[in-house]
Motif scaffolding. Structure first.
Motif, PDB file in Angstrom:
ATOM      1  N   THR A  14       0.835  -1.203   0.000  1.00  0.00           N
ATOM      2  CA  THR A  14       0.000   0.000   0.000  1.00  0.00           C
ATOM      3  C   THR A  14       0.868   1.251   0.000  1.00  0.00           C
ATOM      4  O   THR A  14       0.615   2.207  -0.755  1.00  0.00           O
ATOM      5  N   ALA A  15       1.893   1.245   0.833  1.00  0.00           N
ATOM      6  CA  ALA A  15       2.805   2.390   0.880  1.00  0.00           C
ATOM      7  C   ALA A  15       3.547   2.563  -0.442  1.00  0.00           C
ATOM      8  O   ALA A  15       3.742   3.683  -0.925  1.00  0.00           O
ATOM      9  N   ARG A  16       3.950   1.435  -1.049  1.00  0.00           N
ATOM     10  CA  ARG A  16       4.651   1.523  -2.329  1.00  0.00           C
ATOM     11  C   ARG A  16       3.766   2.086  -3.420  1.00  0.00           C
ATOM     12  O   ARG A  16       4.194   2.900  -4.244  1.00  0.00           O
ATOM     13  N   GLN A  17       2.490   1.683  -3.441  1.00  0.00           N
ATOM     14  CA  GLN A  17       1.565   2.178  -4.448  1.00  0.00           C
ATOM     15  C   GLN A  17       1.357   3.682  -4.319  1.00  0.00           C
ATOM     16  O   GLN A  17       1.189   4.389  -5.322  1.00  0.00           O
ATOM     17  N   GLN A  18       1.366   4.183  -3.096  1.00  0.00           N
ATOM     18  CA  GLN A  18       1.235   5.626  -2.890  1.00  0.00           C
ATOM     19  C   GLN A  18       2.419   6.366  -3.499  1.00  0.00           C
ATOM     20  O   GLN A  18       2.238   7.394  -4.167  1.00  0.00           O
ATOM     21  N   LEU A  19       3.621   5.853  -3.297  1.00  0.00           N
ATOM     22  CA  LEU A  19       4.802   6.487  -3.879  1.00  0.00           C
ATOM     23  C   LEU A  19       4.859   6.284  -5.394  1.00  0.00           C
ATOM     24  O   LEU A  19       5.357   7.145  -6.125  1.00  0.00           O
ATOM     25  N   LEU A  20       4.330   5.154  -5.865  1.00  0.00           N
ATOM     26  CA  LEU A  20       4.342   4.897  -7.297  1.00  0.00           C
ATOM     27  C   LEU A  20       3.556   5.967  -8.052  1.00  0.00           C
ATOM     28  O   LEU A  20       3.951   6.390  -9.144  1.00  0.00           O
ATOM     29  N   GLY A  21       2.466   6.433  -7.477  1.00  0.00           N
ATOM     30  CA  GLY A  21       1.712   7.510  -8.109  1.00  0.00           C
ATOM     31  C   GLY A  21       2.555   8.765  -8.254  1.00  0.00           C
ATOM     32  O   GLY A  21       2.513   9.447  -9.285  1.00  0.00           O
ATOM     33  N   GLU A  22       3.326   9.087  -7.221  1.00  0.00           N
ATOM     34  CA  GLU A  22       4.203  10.251  -7.290  1.00  0.00           C
ATOM     35  C   GLU A  22       5.303  10.045  -8.329  1.00  0.00           C
ATOM     36  O   GLU A  22       5.689  10.976  -9.042  1.00  0.00           O
ATOM     37  N   GLU A  23       5.825   8.817  -8.408  1.00  0.00           N
ATOM     38  CA  GLU A  23       6.868   8.537  -9.391  1.00  0.00           C
ATOM     39  C   GLU A  23       6.339   8.712 -10.816  1.00  0.00           C
ATOM     40  O   GLU A  23       7.039   9.246 -11.690  1.00  0.00           O
ATOM     41  N   LYS A  24       5.114   8.273 -11.062  1.00  0.00           N
ATOM     42  CA  LYS A  24       4.540   8.425 -12.392  1.00  0.00           C
ATOM     43  C   LYS A  24       4.337   9.899 -12.743  1.00  0.00           C
ATOM     44  O   LYS A  24       4.566  10.322 -13.881  1.00  0.00           O
ATOM     45  N   ARG A  25       3.912  10.684 -11.758  1.00  0.00           N
ATOM     46  CA  ARG A  25       3.760  12.121 -12.006  1.00  0.00           C
ATOM     47  C   ARG A  25       5.110  12.759 -12.323  1.00  0.00           C
ATOM     48  O   ARG A  25       5.201  13.637 -13.195  1.00  0.00           O
ATOM     49  N   LEU A  26       6.149  12.304 -11.637  1.00  0.00           N
ATOM     50  CA  LEU A  26       7.494  12.814 -11.913  1.00  0.00           C
ATOM     51  C   LEU A  26       7.942  12.427 -13.320  1.00  0.00           C
ATOM     52  O   LEU A  26       8.527  13.248 -14.046  1.00  0.00           O
ATOM     53  N   THR A  27       7.669  11.193 -13.733  1.00  0.00           N
ATOM     54  CA  THR A  27       8.021  10.741 -15.079  1.00  0.00           C
ATOM     55  C   THR A  27       7.321  11.586 -16.134  1.00  0.00           C
ATOM     56  O   THR A  27       7.927  12.020 -17.124  1.00  0.00           O
ATOM     57  N   HIS A  28       6.026  11.835 -15.931  1.00  0.00           N
ATOM     58  CA  HIS A  28       5.280  12.646 -16.898  1.00  0.00           C
ATOM     59  C   HIS A  28       5.793  14.087 -16.931  1.00  0.00           C
ATOM     60  O   HIS A  28       5.838  14.717 -17.997  1.00  0.00           O
ATOM     61  N   ALA A  29       6.179  14.605 -15.765  1.00  0.00           N
ATOM     62  CA  ALA A  29       6.731  15.958 -15.719  1.00  0.00           C
ATOM     63  C   ALA A  29       8.072  16.014 -16.450  1.00  0.00           C
ATOM     64  O   ALA A  29       8.375  16.992 -17.153  1.00  0.00           O
ATOM     65  N   ARG A  30       8.864  14.965 -16.311  1.00  0.00           N
ATOM     66  CA  ARG A  30      10.144  14.906 -17.020  1.00  0.00           C
ATOM     67  C   ARG A  30       9.928  14.840 -18.524  1.00  0.00           C
ATOM     68  O   ARG A  30      10.638  15.490 -19.291  1.00  0.00           O
ATOM     69  N   ASP A  31       8.937  14.075 -18.960  1.00  0.00           N
ATOM     70  CA  ASP A  31       8.605  14.023 -20.387  1.00  0.00           C
ATOM     71  C   ASP A  31       8.159  15.391 -20.905  1.00  0.00           C
ATOM     72  O   ASP A  31       8.527  15.805 -22.013  1.00  0.00           O
ATOM     73  N   ALA A  32       7.369  16.090 -20.096  1.00  0.00           N
ATOM     74  CA  ALA A  32       6.885  17.411 -20.506  1.00  0.00           C
ATOM     75  C   ALA A  32       8.036  18.405 -20.603  1.00  0.00           C
ATOM     76  O   ALA A  32       8.057  19.261 -21.507  1.00  0.00           O
ATOM     77  N   LEU A  33       8.996  18.308 -19.683  1.00  0.00           N
ATOM     78  CA  LEU A  33      10.160  19.183 -19.736  1.00  0.00           C
ATOM     79  C   LEU A  33      10.982  18.913 -20.988  1.00  0.00           C
ATOM     80  O   LEU A  33      11.421  19.842 -21.672  1.00  0.00           O
ATOM     81  N   ALA A  34      11.172  17.636 -21.322  1.00  0.00           N
ATOM     82  CA  ALA A  34      11.930  17.292 -22.523  1.00  0.00           C
ATOM     83  C   ALA A  34      11.224  17.822 -23.770  1.00  0.00           C
ATOM     84  O   ALA A  34      11.873  18.272 -24.722  1.00  0.00           O
ATOM     85  N   ALA A  35       9.883  17.788 -23.772  1.00  0.00           N
ATOM     86  CA  ALA A  35       9.133  18.327 -24.910  1.00  0.00           C
ATOM     87  C   ALA A  35       9.373  19.825 -25.058  1.00  0.00           C
ATOM     88  O   ALA A  35       9.459  20.348 -26.184  1.00  0.00           O
ATOM     89  N   LYS A  36       9.483  20.533 -23.936  1.00  0.00           N
ATOM     90  CA  LYS A  36       9.780  21.965 -23.993  1.00  0.00           C
ATOM     91  C   LYS A  36      11.195  22.212 -24.501  1.00  0.00           C
ATOM     92  O   LYS A  36      11.450  23.185 -25.219  1.00  0.00           O
TER      93      LYS A  36
END
Length: 227
Positions: A14-36
């Protein structure tokens, strides 16, 4: 040392799944930065630069080795820098140790080189000692000062259109900590990973992911794409 609580497998998941959501948001933010980054304006390089290389004098254009993109890491292996003459600086040496196999970058029409002010004889010696194989050139003019790496390490990305060279991005300080993998280097370039899922400007080169990947010894000796 005060450790975190010891929990059951279910509580841990359960704790890992909570952090996994944050990790996915970080991945998407990194993709968005690369697009910029892929939409950053380009800076024309009008000045001529000359380097010493293992095969003699080389221009900035020569450093591309015929490929479309160039990444230059300014490593501090110079007289007066801690470690000289046996080593490059500790931090730059860690960067060198993290560089992945360059065949994968080359397959995306991208060349990675290191540059320092040490003479080629010293560079070849330290490369052999440390087991490094990246191309490494000697700075002989104002390249380091002109591109923000005369007093601190940093990584510049360039692209060429024929014989014209443009600076497209720059990463330094703690930003260099994340570099070393094929993906991290491609993400800082103007063309990115060149895969179809990326948010890139119209007509940028793109191919399906996975399909271009290969074992590093089986890319073959294909010539860089003509410009």
């Amino acid at each position: 040392m005060k450790t975190p609580p010891i929990v059951s497998p279910q509580e841990w998941e359960t704790a890992r799944q909570q952090l996994l959501g944050e990790e996915k948001r970080l991945t998407h933010a990194r993709d968005a930065l690369a697009a910029k980054r892929r939409r950053m304006p380009w800076q024309a390089v009008e000045k001529e630069y000359e380097f010493d290389g293992p095969d003699g004098k080389a221009s900035l254009l020569d450093l591309f080795e015929g490929r479309r993109q160039l990444i230059v890491y300014r490593a501090f292996f110079d007289p007066g820098v801690t470690g000289w003459p046996d080593h490059a600086c500790v931090g730059c040496s860690m960067v060198g140790d993290h560089v992945g196999h360059l065949a994968h970058l080359n397959a995306r029409d991208t060349t990675l080189v290191f540059a320092s002010r040490a003479p080629q004889s010293e560079i070849e010696r330290v490369k052999a000692r440390m087991g490094w194989t990246m191309p490494w050139y000697t700075i002989t003019d104002d390249f380091d000062a002109d591109f923000g790496v005369d007093e601190w390490h940093g990584t510049n990305a360039f692209i060429r259109e024929g014989d014209r060279v443009f600076r497209t991005y720059f990463i330094n300080a703690r930003g260099d900590e994340a570099l070393g993998t094929t993906w991290s280097y491609l993400d800082m370039t103007a063309l990115g990973r060149q895969e179809t899922w990326e948010d890139s400007p119209e007509d940028y080169p793109q191919t399906p992911p996975y399909e271009w990947w290969n074992w590093h010894d089986e890319y073959g000796a294909a010539e860089p794409a003509p410009q």
